[in-house]
Enzyme design. Sequence first.
Site, mmCIF file in Angstrom:
data_model
loop_
_atom_site.group_PDB
_atom_site.id
_atom_site.type_symbol
_atom_site.label_atom_id
_atom_site.label_comp_id
_atom_site.label_asym_id
_atom_site.label_seq_id
_atom_site.Cartn_x
_atom_site.Cartn_y
_atom_site.Cartn_z
ATOM 1 C CG HIS A 42 -0.367 0.020 2.535
ATOM 2 N ND1 HIS A 42 -0.009 1.187 3.188
ATOM 3 C CD2 HIS A 42 -0.044 -0.980 3.389
ATOM 4 C CE1 HIS A 42 0.489 0.894 4.377
ATOM 5 N NE2 HIS A 42 0.492 -0.415 4.525
ATOM 6 C CG ASP A 45 -2.756 4.051 2.770
ATOM 7 O OD1 ASP A 45 -2.392 2.974 2.267
ATOM 8 O OD2 ASP A 45 -3.428 4.113 3.824
ATOM 9 C CG ASP A 82 3.254 0.349 7.676
ATOM 10 O OD1 ASP A 82 2.788 -0.242 6.687
ATOM 11 O OD2 ASP A 82 2.607 0.548 8.715
ATOM 12 C CD GLU A 110 -2.850 -1.475 5.980
ATOM 13 O OE1 GLU A 110 -3.029 -2.356 6.843
ATOM 14 O OE2 GLU A 110 -2.185 -0.436 6.214
ATOM 15 C CD GLU A 111 -0.786 2.339 7.641
ATOM 16 O OE1 GLU A 111 -1.484 1.903 8.582
ATOM 17 O OE2 GLU A 111 0.398 2.003 7.484
ATOM 18 C CG HIS A 161 1.260 2.480 12.605
ATOM 19 N ND1 HIS A 161 0.003 1.961 12.867
ATOM 20 C CD2 HIS A 161 1.555 2.067 11.347
ATOM 21 C CE1 HIS A 161 -0.425 1.272 11.831
ATOM 22 N NE2 HIS A 161 0.512 1.316 10.888
#
Length: 463
Positions: free
Chosen positions: A100, A102, A133, A168-169, A433
């Site tokens: 992903h 995003d 990520d 996704e996030e 994150h």
Amino acid sequence: MTSELSRPQTVRAAALAAVPAALADLGTLVRIPSIAFPGFDPAEVARSAAAVKELAEGLGIFDRVEIRDAAIDDTERGMPAVLATRAPRNGRPTILLYAHHDVQPVGDETLWDSPPFEPTVRDGRIYGRGAADDKAGVMAHIGALRALTEALGPDFDLGVALFIEGEEEAGSRSFAPFLRENADALRADVIVVADSGNWDATTPAVTVSLRGNARFTLTVRTLEHASHSGMFGGAVPDAMMATIKLLSTLWDADGAPAVAGLAQRDADTPPYSEETLRDEAGLPDEVAPVGTGTILSRIWNKPSITVTGIDAPSVANASNTLSPEVSVVISARVAPGQSAREAYEALEAHLRAHAPFGAELTFSAVDCGDGFLVDTSGWAVTDARAALADGYGVDPVDIGVGGSIPFIADLVDEFPAAQILVTGVEDPHARAHSPNESLHIETFRNALVSEALLLERLDARTL
């Protein structure tokens, strides 16, 4: 006298040569603040999708490269994803490569040691939001495909579908509709989800289990309106008192969940020390871990409950007032094998049964995603383990992951015959994150080489 390189050796050499360009392209992607959450500029997500599309087109191997989205409901559409496909030839399998583009919001920017959207290299790591990520996952796919094309030419026989999601996030809200609408293009024999981690910076891993997630907002109300804490405190329960008492019932004295109906999985875990936990999680010596059993069983195979947000008067705005209402976000990780909806229902029943003082409870924004257990008996897992061993020079470890990738359940539902492999480019210090997210460059290099070697193995396999 020189000897001709074998196909795997040629692919390995091409993969190693592809790493610098892949890292440069990763830097370009990291500079785009592609946050798909409400309140952020969706044009940046669209810009990110366009950049990924350009990278896919530059490979020169796909029959079609498009930016697509899907409907969330009658009024809203999801964020743009990139979908590229090429058909298999001569009886070869098709592989679907997922990542992903995003990223998570930055959070408190003052906690970053360098600007979050300016990729910065320090001590063998690239720092930046999305550097690990999952824009590194995007570039592992692109880099591996570049290497395969360089080594074998663009007319290799392997079928490839590249699916780079854009939300996704933010919860993958249009993921299932996207799969249904594009099922023919996405259908594959093997699916590689590059959104997980590794055992450590030098040891690769195959993720064989993921916890599910049950997330919801709980609102606790005890008063019709705010009242003076001096005039009525001691006789009138305020919402904050009720919320604190209620939340405290969720855990036992060891800090483990104390909710009837939450299951746990009985499975062995490899050795993992408290010292390693403290190092990887940033747990100070004076703070004790929570839970019981082996440390990895607590993270991989048992549920956990976390309060991730709270709406209440801030410290700066505190006054001598009894709060009538408090809202909290509760995020529960669900043991692999248990339905996330079942876990949510157990949590709701527990909270209703333990509501103090007759407090009124409201549950909203419920989001449930099931965990995942990998079938490790297929040939794709065998090929992946061999490719990882060759790419890293170390045998891979089968791991569980305490986090959740709920959309994998959608992949299983839509493509039940596909073999799903969950891999990744992160090491335990990636801090996905969190502030100062980073990518370990050596891990990325090994991951790219391993994926290129897997592609070569599949291109040589006849179904």
